[in-house]
Design a protein around this motif. Structure first.
Motif, PDB file in Angstrom:
ATOM      1  N   GLN A 253       2.428   2.074  -3.577  1.00 29.91           N
ATOM      2  CA  GLN A 253       1.260   1.877  -3.768  1.00 29.91           C
ATOM      3  C   GLN A 253       1.143   3.297  -4.309  1.00 29.91           C
ATOM      4  O   GLN A 253       0.708   4.263  -5.040  1.00 29.91           O
ATOM      5  N   ASP A 254       0.966   4.320  -3.041  1.00 29.04           N
ATOM      6  CA  ASP A 254       0.946   5.439  -2.749  1.00 29.04           C
ATOM      7  C   ASP A 254       1.848   6.409  -3.767  1.00 29.04           C
ATOM      8  O   ASP A 254       1.709   7.378  -4.324  1.00 29.04           O
TER       9      ASP A 254
ATOM     10  N   LYS B 276       0.786  -1.152  -0.119  1.00 26.24           N
ATOM     11  CA  LYS B 276       0.621   0.345   0.319  1.00 26.24           C
ATOM     12  C   LYS B 276       0.930   1.246  -0.244  1.00 26.24           C
ATOM     13  O   LYS B 276       0.122   1.855  -0.989  1.00 26.24           O
ATOM     14  N   HIS B 277       1.921   1.124   1.031  1.00 25.00           N
ATOM     15  CA  HIS B 277       2.571   2.184   1.192  1.00 25.00           C
ATOM     16  C   HIS B 277       3.273   2.824  -0.952  1.00 25.00           C
ATOM     17  O   HIS B 277       3.243   4.077  -1.436  1.00 25.00           O
TER      18      HIS B 277
ATOM     19  N   GLN C 256       2.057   7.011  -7.202  1.00 25.38           N
ATOM     20  CA  GLN C 256       1.225   8.290  -8.327  1.00 25.38           C
ATOM     21  C   GLN C 256       2.466   9.714  -8.160  1.00 25.38           C
ATOM     22  O   GLN C 256       1.752  11.007  -8.872  1.00 25.38           O
ATOM     23  N   SER C 257       3.539   9.481  -7.576  1.00 25.64           N
ATOM     24  CA  SER C 257       4.790  10.438  -7.643  1.00 25.64           C
ATOM     25  C   SER C 257       5.959   9.877  -8.412  1.00 25.64           C
ATOM     26  O   SER C 257       6.042   9.573  -8.980  1.00 25.64           O
TER      27      SER C 257
END
Length: 290
Positions: free
Chosen positions: A81-82, A78-79, A85-86
């Motif tokens: 996946q965040d 999950k980390h 987007q960067s």
């Protein structure tokens, strides 16, 4: 000669935005010389993912240290996946935390049975219980265990890294399960269980498929898994189903299974050590008895 204590992994997160970019990037990073200490990838869709490269380091930038395995932290995937987007990001992860980055919830499979496992309150109060130990699994009601055993794909396939795109497209079409774990490894031309192609010293890619197929109506445990294994054996050969892991069942017959492997040395050692009547062989250990 300098000796130093390794305390951290310097981990770079590299977002990718297409299947071609993902397979090209993980191939490039895997073949670098001198190479990285760690390379892996997580795909969140056919065209979206993150490639990670890591190196041992004795020091870290204090503001970039991230102990990812703390009980209150969200699952590592999950980390990641965040961060997809960067822009490319660098973190320093304590060594023990890095080795246990996928321990919480056993990659992403815990959420199949406990959908709220990554809720902040759940992580803070009960995150310390969600280890990779299987003891908690025995406490799950039989109905949910049966659902998991019949409807969840838990397989690893190793393919030549040059055929990674073909393999990922195949699984997308068959089950469309995400995330997908990518882990490169080097094969060596030495006696063993693995069958080599004409260029044995090549880079392989472990593709981890863990989850519930998007369309369960088209999934049948025995039939579907047998299709996956036969497809890889016939079209993407040489292929190795990652048999040493007891969670990865095989649904092939003994003859079909050993078409993917060379058991010559394995059988020779079993005979020399009088193991034939004492212990089951690899196929017997992982053959699904449905």
């Amino acid at each position: 000669m300098k000796l130093y204590i390794v305390r951290y992994i310097k981990l770079s997160y590299i977002p990718v935005n297409s299947l071609d970019e993902a397979t090209t990037r993980i191939t490039k990073e895997s073949r670098k010389n001198p190479g990285h200490d760690f390379v892996e990838g997580i795909m969140y869709s056919l065209n979206k993912g993150v490639i990670m490269v890591g190196s041992f380091t004795p020091k870290a930038e204090p503001t970039k240290i991230n102990p990812v395995a703390r009980w209150y932290k969200k699952s590592f995937y999950k980390h990641v996946q965040d961060l997809s987007q960067s822009a490319p990001t660098v973190e320093y992860i304590p060594l023990r935390d890095y080795y246990h980055r996928h321990t919480y919830g056993a990659f992403w499979t815990l959420e199949i049975l406990v959908p709220y496992a990554n809720m902040p309150v759940m992580r803070w109060l009960f995150g310390w219980t969600a280890t990779s130990e299987t003891n908690w699994y025995k406490l799950i009601p039989a109905f949910f265990r049966q659902f998991s055993e019949k409807n969840v794909v838990l397989q690893d396939f190793i393919v030549p890294i040059g055929k990674a795109k073909m393999a990922l497209e195949f699984f997308h079409k068959q089950v469309e399960i995400y995330p997908v774990w990518l882990c490169p490894s080097k094969s060596f031309n030495e006696p063993g269980f693995f069958k080599f192609d004409e260029n044995p010293d090549t880079m392989q890619l472990d593709i981890g498929i863990y989850g519930v197929p998007k369309n369960l109506d088209d999934y049948e445990l025995v039939k579907s898994n047998k299709i996956y294994e036969q497809k890889f054996n016939s079209l993407i050969a040489p292929v190795q189903l990652e048999s040493p892991h007891i969670y990865a069942d095989t649904f092939l017959s003994r003859d079909e299974f050993y078409e993917m492997f060379d058991p010559t040395l394995y059988n020779k050692v079993r005979k020399q050590l009088n193991c034939e009547d004492a212990f089951p062989d690899v196929y017997e250990k992982i053959s699904a008895r449905i």
